[in-house]
Design a protein around this motif. Sequence first.
Motif, PDB file in Angstrom:
ATOM      1  N   ASN A 111       0.871  -1.199   0.212  1.00 24.22           N
ATOM      2  CA  ASN A 111      -0.105   0.030   0.107  1.00 24.22           C
ATOM      3  C   ASN A 111       0.860   1.257  -0.166  1.00 24.22           C
ATOM      4  O   ASN A 111       0.539   2.244  -0.467  1.00 24.22           O
ATOM      5  CB  ASN A 111      -0.977  -0.001   1.394  1.00 24.22           C
ATOM      6  N   LEU A 115      -0.712   3.307  -3.059  1.00 24.37           N
ATOM      7  CA  LEU A 115      -1.492   4.463  -2.878  1.00 24.37           C
ATOM      8  C   LEU A 115      -1.024   5.799  -3.628  1.00 24.37           C
ATOM      9  O   LEU A 115      -1.847   6.178  -4.280  1.00 24.37           O
ATOM     10  CB  LEU A 115      -1.628   4.595  -1.374  1.00 24.37           C
ATOM     11  N   ASN A 215     -12.760  13.018   2.032  1.00 23.56           N
ATOM     12  CA  ASN A 215     -12.228  12.577   3.048  1.00 23.56           C
ATOM     13  C   ASN A 215     -11.585  10.937   2.283  1.00 23.56           C
ATOM     14  O   ASN A 215     -10.840  10.352   2.784  1.00 23.56           O
ATOM     15  CB  ASN A 215     -12.984  12.058   4.222  1.00 23.56           C
ATOM     16  N   SER A 216     -12.277  10.602   1.312  1.00 26.18           N
ATOM     17  CA  SER A 216     -12.042   9.225   0.614  1.00 26.18           C
ATOM     18  C   SER A 216     -11.092   9.177  -0.315  1.00 26.18           C
ATOM     19  O   SER A 216     -11.270   8.588  -1.440  1.00 26.18           O
ATOM     20  CB  SER A 216     -13.468   8.517   0.252  1.00 26.18           C
ATOM     21  N   SER A 217      -9.968  10.128  -0.344  1.00 28.57           N
ATOM     22  CA  SER A 217      -9.123  10.061  -1.178  1.00 28.57           C
ATOM     23  C   SER A 217      -7.748   9.186  -0.938  1.00 28.57           C
ATOM     24  O   SER A 217      -7.551   8.855  -0.034  1.00 28.57           O
ATOM     25  CB  SER A 217      -8.616  11.616  -1.743  1.00 28.57           C
ATOM     26  N   ASP A 218      -6.832   8.984  -2.129  1.00 30.16           N
ATOM     27  CA  ASP A 218      -5.807   8.275  -1.981  1.00 30.16           C
ATOM     28  C   ASP A 218      -4.903   8.943  -0.780  1.00 30.16           C
ATOM     29  O   ASP A 218      -4.297   8.188   0.264  1.00 30.16           O
ATOM     30  CB  ASP A 218      -4.824   8.156  -3.111  1.00 30.16           C
ATOM     31  N   SER A 220      -5.974  10.574   1.802  1.00 28.61           N
ATOM     32  CA  SER A 220      -6.381  10.554   3.266  1.00 28.61           C
ATOM     33  C   SER A 220      -6.203   9.170   3.573  1.00 28.61           C
ATOM     34  O   SER A 220      -5.842   8.925   4.872  1.00 28.61           O
ATOM     35  CB  SER A 220      -7.828  10.840   2.990  1.00 28.61           C
ATOM     36  N   VAL A 221      -6.350   8.062   2.854  1.00 29.04           N
ATOM     37  CA  VAL A 221      -6.097   6.920   3.039  1.00 29.04           C
ATOM     38  C   VAL A 221      -4.614   6.670   3.533  1.00 29.04           C
ATOM     39  O   VAL A 221      -3.957   5.925   4.447  1.00 29.04           O
ATOM     40  CB  VAL A 221      -6.427   5.960   2.160  1.00 29.04           C
ATOM     41  N   GLN A 224      -4.057   8.226   6.724  1.00 25.51           N
ATOM     42  CA  GLN A 224      -4.391   7.426   8.018  1.00 25.51           C
ATOM     43  C   GLN A 224      -3.437   5.982   8.462  1.00 25.51           C
ATOM     44  O   GLN A 224      -3.319   5.832   9.638  1.00 25.51           O
ATOM     45  CB  GLN A 224      -5.981   6.701   7.525  1.00 25.51           C
ATOM     46  N   ARG A 225      -2.781   5.584   7.312  1.00 26.76           N
ATOM     47  CA  ARG A 225      -2.078   4.327   7.513  1.00 26.76           C
ATOM     48  C   ARG A 225      -0.660   4.684   7.921  1.00 26.76           C
ATOM     49  O   ARG A 225      -0.049   4.071   8.714  1.00 26.76           O
ATOM     50  CB  ARG A 225      -2.010   3.525   6.181  1.00 26.76           C
ATOM     51  N   SER A 230      -3.974  14.645   5.113  1.00 28.54           N
ATOM     52  CA  SER A 230      -3.961  14.283   3.784  1.00 28.54           C
ATOM     53  C   SER A 230      -3.705  15.610   2.884  1.00 28.54           C
ATOM     54  O   SER A 230      -3.062  15.470   1.908  1.00 28.54           O
ATOM     55  CB  SER A 230      -5.277  13.873   3.459  1.00 28.54           C
TER      56      SER A 230
END
Length: 277
Positions: A111, A115, A215-218, A220-221, A224-225, A230
């Motif tokens: 990822n 990502l 919030n659901s963009s690459d 932002s993910v 989070q990880r 973001s």
Amino acid sequence: MAPLQETRSLLAATAPHIVRSTTTAVLARRALTVNDTQKVTLGVIAAYTVAIALLWNIPYVRWSLWPFKMLVIAFHEFGHAITCVLTGGRVKSISLDPREGGVTHMQGGRNAITLPSGYLGSSLIGALLIFCGFNIVASKVASIVVGVCFLLTLWWGRRDWLTIMTILLAVGLLVGCWFIAQAEALRYVILFIGVMSSLYSVWDICDDLILRKVNSSDASVFAQRYGGSSQCWGVIWSIISLLFMVGGILAGIAAFPQDREQQRTDSGNFLPSPGKF
């Protein structure tokens, strides 16, 4: 005194004009000059940038870009897909949507690489297309590679009518441009796609993370990880995208000094079109 230094001293003493000519030639080769054909190309790139920026942000008018936006989204998803495969994962499907963007369903892979590879991959592809857009023969080669990427995306993709039609029309456009003025038209199409792809990450990240704060963009993910925000990752990826684009322009200027007529002559000798308009 070393033999090389002795030779230089002897030349400077007996034939100073040779030393000056040689030095001037070396410096001329290293200088990054811009000829008239390259100035036109730079002007076209600037015009494309302004036009795309305006069309991207004007309601309703922005839909005139949707075929090319779909192509750039395809590059974005192809970036996810190819890095997934290269890092040991498997691509389940790809879907493209002009309103919601695209999505790549993957299993496995790293990822940390997959990502950011959507934005950065499309930017790198865009920079390479801009580089190739400085020369007709290079644009021909680029169109073949782009066509293969599109067909791979179609192979991986969820075969809805919009995805299929967009990719087939894109391939048809590239093929059709081979028949116009020794494929000179192909050069400007490759340039347009390259500019849009290079700047897609900048505009899309600003649109998603700054203006609409999706919030659901690459990014932002990724945040989070792996930490950070973001917005921070979006800015970093945007800067990298701009550097890719500048690098593609500088490399194109350095690699393709041929004027328009020379390019058309070279194009006629490289996979020549059966006919021309």
